[in-house]
Design a protein around this motif. Structure first.
Motif, PDB file in Angstrom:
ATOM      1  N   VAL A 240     -15.861  12.786  56.733  1.00 26.11           N
ATOM      2  CA  VAL A 240     -16.536  12.996  58.674  1.00 26.11           C
ATOM      3  C   VAL A 240     -16.608  14.568  58.665  1.00 26.11           C
ATOM      4  O   VAL A 240     -15.659  14.650  58.073  1.00 26.11           O
ATOM      5  CB  VAL A 240     -16.015  11.729  59.605  1.00 26.11           C
ATOM      6  N   GLU A 241     -17.604  14.865  58.883  1.00 24.26           N
ATOM      7  CA  GLU A 241     -17.765  16.296  59.052  1.00 24.26           C
ATOM      8  C   GLU A 241     -17.646  17.064  60.327  1.00 24.26           C
ATOM      9  O   GLU A 241     -17.489  18.422  60.485  1.00 24.26           O
ATOM     10  CB  GLU A 241     -18.834  17.181  57.962  1.00 24.26           C
ATOM     11  N   THR A 242     -18.815  16.277  61.290  1.00 27.40           N
ATOM     12  CA  THR A 242     -18.503  16.777  62.840  1.00 27.40           C
ATOM     13  C   THR A 242     -17.775  16.187  63.282  1.00 27.40           C
ATOM     14  O   THR A 242     -17.587  14.763  63.322  1.00 27.40           O
ATOM     15  CB  THR A 242     -20.212  16.734  62.706  1.00 27.40           C
ATOM     16  N   ARG A 243     -17.105  16.815  64.717  1.00 22.50           N
ATOM     17  CA  ARG A 243     -16.636  15.747  65.916  1.00 22.50           C
ATOM     18  C   ARG A 243     -17.652  14.853  66.491  1.00 22.50           C
ATOM     19  O   ARG A 243     -17.148  13.917  67.031  1.00 22.50           O
ATOM     20  CB  ARG A 243     -16.665  16.936  66.746  1.00 22.50           C
ATOM     21  N   ARG A 244     -18.745  14.994  66.036  1.00 21.90           N
ATOM     22  CA  ARG A 244     -19.825  13.597  66.733  1.00 21.90           C
ATOM     23  C   ARG A 244     -19.557  12.829  65.852  1.00 21.90           C
ATOM     24  O   ARG A 244     -19.572  11.624  66.614  1.00 21.90           O
ATOM     25  CB  ARG A 244     -21.354  14.299  67.143  1.00 21.90           C
ATOM     26  N   GLN A 245     -19.619  13.287  64.561  1.00 26.24           N
ATOM     27  CA  GLN A 245     -19.447  12.009  63.855  1.00 26.24           C
ATOM     28  C   GLN A 245     -18.089  11.325  63.746  1.00 26.24           C
ATOM     29  O   GLN A 245     -18.195  10.240  64.003  1.00 26.24           O
ATOM     30  CB  GLN A 245     -19.732  12.420  62.427  1.00 26.24           C
ATOM     31  N   ARG A 246     -17.271  11.948  64.234  1.00 29.15           N
ATOM     32  CA  ARG A 246     -15.414  11.306  64.308  1.00 29.15           C
ATOM     33  C   ARG A 246     -15.877  10.426  65.700  1.00 29.15           C
ATOM     34  O   ARG A 246     -15.870   9.064  65.820  1.00 29.15           O
ATOM     35  CB  ARG A 246     -14.789  12.316  65.072  1.00 29.15           C
ATOM     36  N   GLY A 259     -11.976  13.204  55.756  1.00 28.82           N
ATOM     37  CA  GLY A 259     -13.518  14.203  56.306  1.00 28.82           C
ATOM     38  C   GLY A 259     -13.081  15.840  55.925  1.00 28.82           C
ATOM     39  O   GLY A 259     -11.949  16.236  56.443  1.00 28.82           O
ATOM     40  N   TYR A 260     -13.775  16.635  55.508  1.00 29.17           N
ATOM     41  CA  TYR A 260     -14.096  17.874  56.357  1.00 29.17           C
ATOM     42  C   TYR A 260     -13.343  18.477  57.679  1.00 29.17           C
ATOM     43  O   TYR A 260     -12.642  19.804  57.987  1.00 29.17           O
ATOM     44  CB  TYR A 260     -14.829  19.011  55.826  1.00 29.17           C
ATOM     45  N   LEU A 261     -14.175  17.032  58.674  1.00 34.57           N
ATOM     46  CA  LEU A 261     -13.311  17.870  59.890  1.00 34.57           C
ATOM     47  C   LEU A 261     -11.643  17.702  60.178  1.00 34.57           C
ATOM     48  O   LEU A 261     -11.115  18.493  60.642  1.00 34.57           O
ATOM     49  CB  LEU A 261     -14.048  17.194  61.271  1.00 34.57           C
ATOM     50  N   PHE A 262     -11.736  16.599  59.667  1.00 32.73           N
ATOM     51  CA  PHE A 262      -9.760  16.963  59.358  1.00 32.73           C
ATOM     52  C   PHE A 262      -9.154  17.859  58.375  1.00 32.73           C
ATOM     53  O   PHE A 262      -8.129  18.493  58.601  1.00 32.73           O
ATOM     54  CB  PHE A 262      -9.438  15.099  59.355  1.00 32.73           C
ATOM     55  N   ALA A 263      -9.398  17.705  57.425  1.00 35.17           N
ATOM     56  CA  ALA A 263      -8.821  18.263  56.284  1.00 35.17           C
ATOM     57  C   ALA A 263     -10.089  18.676  54.624  1.00 35.17           C
ATOM     58  O   ALA A 263      -9.873  17.100  55.032  1.00 35.17           O
ATOM     59  CB  ALA A 263      -7.191  17.815  55.805  1.00 35.17           C
TER      60      ALA A 263
END
Ligand code: C2E
Ligand code: MG
Ligand code: MG
Ligand code: MG
Length: 280
Positions: A240-246, A259-263
């Motif tokens: 998960v890399e983007t806010r939208r994906q989340r 994913g990188y969005l979180f850590a």
């Protein structure tokens, strides 16, 4: 002239191939000593509960700091460790590190924390021995068996033998949760989802990556979540890399994201520090 050009091309090609093979052999030799020389490390990537934002789990990921080549990717060296059989010792070591790490995290007021370790099919060759060693280690540390989970890939499930069914059942019976990693990228049939006792399904990041641009990948993710839930499994979305994906994943009912969005994956002390910080 054409002939000699062809010959040159052939020579160049065979040299490249020879180089690649020699690199492989030398890397494989170096790997033999890497564990003893302290060049291997385990990093941990937080897994976030989408509804609450809480970090309840992490995945253990191997890192190799090669003295001359620098960081070598596990995607590169794990296959070498599998080919040489070294993965059994390395896998045991990763498990012990993960268990010691989860104990430190649980002490931070996170009694339910779980760390997942990746397990290669080869490690299941002598699964009874592996299970004994692992359960003994957890017991010695005073840890509940659910504090460490295992991640397997579809490739393992291609082996539809009765022994494998029994093997995975024994891990489950011991209380060790089983995640199916990289779901959707393998070639196994869906029938194994009911045949084996799986607790968690991890959607491969190739689907997550395109879900905000390709309607068909979004549909796939939604369908995977619905199917997994009907079968009693929880779902983790990888990469998960983007806010939208989340947001799309949460709307689809997906339970966890990684994913990188979180850590990014991080060393043990950094994981502990981030969990300490999250409580204040
Ligand atoms: P995996 O089990 O599917 O692990 C997830 C991989 O995705 C990790 O790569 C992680 O760093 C990466 N990742 C996480 N979030 C993101 C993101 O947002 N974007 C992108 N592009 N990538 C993300 P890593 O650490 O390079 O590991 C690669 C593979 O090596 C793992 O894939 C796993 O199959 C294998 N591996 C790693 N550690 C071990 C181990 O201890 N034992 C075994 N047998 N295999 C391992
Ligand atoms: Mg994994
Ligand atoms: Mg994965
Ligand atoms: Mg993956």
């Amino acid at each position: 002239a054409a002939k000699s050009a062809g010959r040159n091309r052939y020579t160049r090609f065979s040299h490249a191939l020879q180089d690649a093979m020699q690199q492989r052999i030398s890397l494989s030799n170096d790997l033999r000593d890497a564990l003893g020389l302290g060049q291997l490390e385990v990093h941990y990537q937080p897994i976030v509960e989408l509804a609450t934002g809480r970090v309840c789990k992490a995945e253990a990921l191997l890192r190799w700091h090669h003295p001359r080549r620098g960081a070598v990717s596990p995607a590169h060296f794990v296959p070498l460790a599998e080919a040489s059989g070294l993965i059994v010792d390395i896998g045991d070591w990763v498990f012990r590190r993960a268990a010691e790490q989860v104990r430190r995290v649980m002490a931070l007021d996170c009694p339910e924390f779980q760390i997942g370790v990746n397990v290669s099919p080869l490690q299941f060759r002598n699964d009874a021995g592996m299970r004994k060693r692992w359960l003994a280690h957890l017991a010695a540390l005073g840890l509940p068996t659910r504090s460490v989970g295992i991640e397997i890939t579809e490739g393992l499930l291609l082996d539809v033998s009765a022994e494998l069914t029994e093997t995975l059942r024994r891990f489950s019976a011991a209380g060790i949760q089983i995640s199916l990693d990289d779901f959707g990228t393998g070639y196994a049939s869906l029938a194994y989802l009911t045949r084996f006792d799986l607790d968690v399904l991890k959607i491969d990041r190739t689907f997550v990556h395109r879900m905000d641009s390709h309607a068909s990948d979004l549909a796939l993710c939604e369908a995977i979540v619905a199917m997994a839930h009907k079968l009693g499994m929880t779902v983790v979305a990888e990469g998960v890399e983007t806010r939208r994906q989340r947001d799309l994943l949460e709307a689809a009912g997906c339970d966890y994201g990684q994913g990188y969005l979180f850590a990014r994956p991080m060393a043990g002390p950094a994981l502990e520090a981030s969990l300490r910080g999250a409580r204040h």
